[in-house]
Design a protein around this motif. Sequence first.
Motif, mmCIF file in Angstrom:
data_model
loop_
_atom_site.group_PDB
_atom_site.id
_atom_site.type_symbol
_atom_site.label_atom_id
_atom_site.label_comp_id
_atom_site.label_asym_id
_atom_site.label_seq_id
_atom_site.Cartn_x
_atom_site.Cartn_y
_atom_site.Cartn_z
ATOM 1 N N GLN A 148 0.831 -1.200 0.000
ATOM 2 C CA GLN A 148 0.000 0.000 0.000
ATOM 3 C C GLN A 148 0.869 1.256 0.000
ATOM 4 O O GLN A 148 0.499 2.260 -0.598
ATOM 5 N N ARG A 149 2.032 1.203 0.653
ATOM 6 C CA ARG A 149 2.929 2.361 0.604
ATOM 7 C C ARG A 149 3.476 2.568 -0.808
ATOM 8 O O ARG A 149 3.646 3.707 -1.248
ATOM 9 N N VAL A 150 3.725 1.475 -1.538
ATOM 10 C CA VAL A 150 4.124 1.614 -2.948
ATOM 11 C C VAL A 150 2.990 2.293 -3.729
ATOM 12 O O VAL A 150 3.220 3.198 -4.539
ATOM 13 N N ALA A 151 1.747 1.862 -3.445
ATOM 14 C CA ALA A 151 0.597 2.466 -4.145
ATOM 15 C C ALA A 151 0.496 3.959 -3.813
ATOM 16 O O ALA A 151 0.152 4.765 -4.678
ATOM 17 N N ILE A 152 0.812 4.318 -2.565
ATOM 18 C CA ILE A 152 0.787 5.744 -2.211
ATOM 19 C C ILE A 152 1.920 6.490 -2.918
ATOM 20 O O ILE A 152 1.723 7.597 -3.428
ATOM 21 N N ALA A 153 3.096 5.853 -3.002
ATOM 22 C CA ALA A 153 4.208 6.484 -3.737
ATOM 23 C C ALA A 153 3.800 6.730 -5.188
ATOM 24 O O ALA A 153 4.075 7.793 -5.751
ATOM 25 N N ARG A 154 3.094 5.757 -5.774
ATOM 26 C CA ARG A 154 2.620 5.923 -7.156
ATOM 27 C C ARG A 154 1.611 7.071 -7.237
ATOM 28 O O ARG A 154 1.593 7.840 -8.192
ATOM 29 N N ALA A 155 0.763 7.190 -6.195
ATOM 30 C CA ALA A 155 -0.236 8.270 -6.199
ATOM 31 C C ALA A 155 0.419 9.637 -6.039
ATOM 32 O O ALA A 155 -0.116 10.630 -6.518
ATOM 33 N N LEU A 156 1.559 9.707 -5.347
ATOM 34 C CA LEU A 156 2.110 11.033 -5.068
ATOM 35 C C LEU A 156 3.260 11.412 -5.996
ATOM 36 O O LEU A 156 3.756 12.545 -5.923
ATOM 37 N N VAL A 157 3.680 10.502 -6.894
ATOM 38 C CA VAL A 157 4.862 10.768 -7.713
ATOM 39 C C VAL A 157 4.651 11.963 -8.645
ATOM 40 O O VAL A 157 5.595 12.669 -8.988
ATOM 41 N N ASN A 158 3.415 12.215 -9.017
ATOM 42 C CA ASN A 158 3.086 13.359 -9.877
ATOM 43 C C ASN A 158 2.786 14.620 -9.075
ATOM 44 O O ASN A 158 2.264 15.574 -9.626
ATOM 45 N N THR A 159 3.083 14.604 -7.773
ATOM 46 C CA THR A 159 2.721 15.684 -6.850
ATOM 47 C C THR A 159 1.302 16.210 -7.099
ATOM 48 O O THR A 159 1.108 17.375 -7.460
ATOM 49 N N PRO A 160 0.303 15.335 -6.905
ATOM 50 C CA PRO A 160 -1.083 15.740 -7.157
ATOM 51 C C PRO A 160 -1.589 16.702 -6.081
ATOM 52 O O PRO A 160 -1.148 16.642 -4.942
ATOM 53 N N ASP A 161 -2.523 17.563 -6.477
ATOM 54 C CA ASP A 161 -3.171 18.468 -5.512
ATOM 55 C C ASP A 161 -4.177 17.716 -4.668
ATOM 56 O O ASP A 161 -4.531 18.141 -3.585
ATOM 57 N N LEU A 162 -4.702 16.624 -5.247
ATOM 58 C CA LEU A 162 -5.823 15.921 -4.642
ATOM 59 C C LEU A 162 -5.492 14.437 -4.531
ATOM 60 O O LEU A 162 -5.130 13.804 -5.525
ATOM 61 N N ILE A 163 -5.597 13.901 -3.311
ATOM 62 C CA ILE A 163 -5.365 12.474 -3.112
ATOM 63 C C ILE A 163 -6.682 11.842 -2.682
ATOM 64 O O ILE A 163 -7.311 12.288 -1.710
ATOM 65 N N LEU A 164 -7.117 10.831 -3.432
ATOM 66 C CA LEU A 164 -8.368 10.137 -3.144
ATOM 67 C C LEU A 164 -8.040 8.716 -2.740
ATOM 68 O O LEU A 164 -7.377 7.988 -3.482
ATOM 69 N N ALA A 165 -8.466 8.325 -1.550
ATOM 70 C CA ALA A 165 -8.104 7.006 -1.033
ATOM 71 C C ALA A 165 -9.378 6.270 -0.639
ATOM 72 O O ALA A 165 -10.133 6.731 0.213
ATOM 73 N N ASP A 166 -9.622 5.126 -1.298
ATOM 74 C CA ASP A 166 -10.852 4.361 -1.063
ATOM 75 C C ASP A 166 -10.535 3.174 -0.157
ATOM 76 O O ASP A 166 -10.012 2.171 -0.613
ATOM 77 N N GLU A 167 -10.805 3.322 1.124
ATOM 78 C CA GLU A 167 -10.500 2.298 2.130
ATOM 79 C C GLU A 167 -9.075 1.773 2.013
ATOM 80 O O GLU A 167 -8.853 0.561 1.927
ATOM 81 N N PRO A 168 -8.092 2.673 2.055
ATOM 82 C CA PRO A 168 -6.706 2.244 1.836
ATOM 83 C C PRO A 168 -6.185 1.350 2.957
ATOM 84 O O PRO A 168 -5.207 0.646 2.771
ATOM 85 N N THR A 169 -6.835 1.378 4.116
ATOM 86 C CA THR A 169 -6.364 0.565 5.240
ATOM 87 C C THR A 169 -7.228 -0.681 5.428
ATOM 88 O O THR A 169 -7.017 -1.449 6.357
ATOM 89 N N GLY A 170 -8.200 -0.875 4.537
ATOM 90 C CA GLY A 170 -9.177 -1.944 4.713
ATOM 91 C C GLY A 170 -8.587 -3.347 4.745
ATOM 92 O O GLY A 170 -9.133 -4.230 5.395
ATOM 93 N N ASN A 171 -7.475 -3.547 4.042
ATOM 94 C CA ASN A 171 -6.866 -4.882 4.007
ATOM 95 C C ASN A 171 -5.644 -4.990 4.909
ATOM 96 O O ASN A 171 -4.863 -5.928 4.787
ATOM 97 N N LEU A 172 -5.472 -4.016 5.803
ATOM 98 C CA LEU A 172 -4.224 -3.969 6.575
ATOM 99 C C LEU A 172 -4.469 -4.157 8.070
ATOM 100 O O LEU A 172 -5.545 -3.850 8.591
#
Length: 240
Positions: A148-172
């Motif tokens: 999931q941290r890799v997925a977050i790195a992928r989400a932030l690599v473009n330095t987005p203004d908006l981060i949308l997370a759909d139950e990111p901790t649901g499987n953890l």
Amino acid sequence: MSMIDVKGIHKHYKKDANVVRALDDVSLAIDRGQFVAILGPSGSGKSTLLNVLGLLDRSDKGTYHLDGRDVSSFSADELAAIRNDKVGFVFQSFHLMPKTPAIENVELPLIYSDRSDLAGLAMKALDRVGLADRASHIPSELSGGQQQRVAIARALVNTPDLILADEPTGNLDSQSGLEIMEILQSLNGEGATVVLVTHDPELARMASRRVDIVDGRIARDEIIDERRDARAALGALVGA
Ligand SMILES: Nc1ncnc2c1ncn2[C@@H]1O[C@H](COP(=O)(O)OP(=O)(O)OP(=O)(O)O)[C@@H](O)[C@H]1O
Ligand SMILES: [Mg+2]
């Protein structure tokens, strides 16, 4: 001006003789820099709303202004361009490419941008989530929390203004979940607007605002006064 401003949106699915009102006249304005937690029962429309906000899906009715621009009328290509530039997604089930090293998973959103040094930027993003030393691991060689941290790195690599997370901790497990919350809180502290779908009211208290959805409608919307600190919660858990 709000960053996100949706008014009167509806999303109905016709199935046989039934109509599911996944979103039923939702209006919601989200300011830049807010951290909004969305809660609600299963099937209440949370993912549908997140997908509309993230330009992955369109509503049937209503308007959507993103940074003042009316995106309801944009073409699919225009939406894809905005999404790639502005929005980072994180999903419950990670959505990583299974046979691909972490660093290349993180590089993916950059392939469509005009940036150079993809590997350098991806490494920086992996370092940001504490995984610089796992760059060459493929997902099956990582724990769930690390994936999931890799997925977050992928989400932030473009330095987005908006981060949308759909139950990111649901499987953890709870520790990995708090580590994800700590990263989301710190990205929010650096200026990113975050919208998080969660079933967990304790995690929702780490947001700055809580919105409850029931049957496709906003049932409650409140500012969180005493915000929980993810890092402190993690420290208490690990120290215990
Ligand atoms: N493609 C579709 N076709 C028909 N109905 C759909 C479709 N997608 C979603 N729905 C219905 O819309 C409603 C809202 O779904 P949504 O996925 O937004 O719920 P949710 O709040 O995210 O639930 P969960 O907590 O279980 O993830 C549900 O009743 C669902 O069955
Ligand atoms: Mg959902």
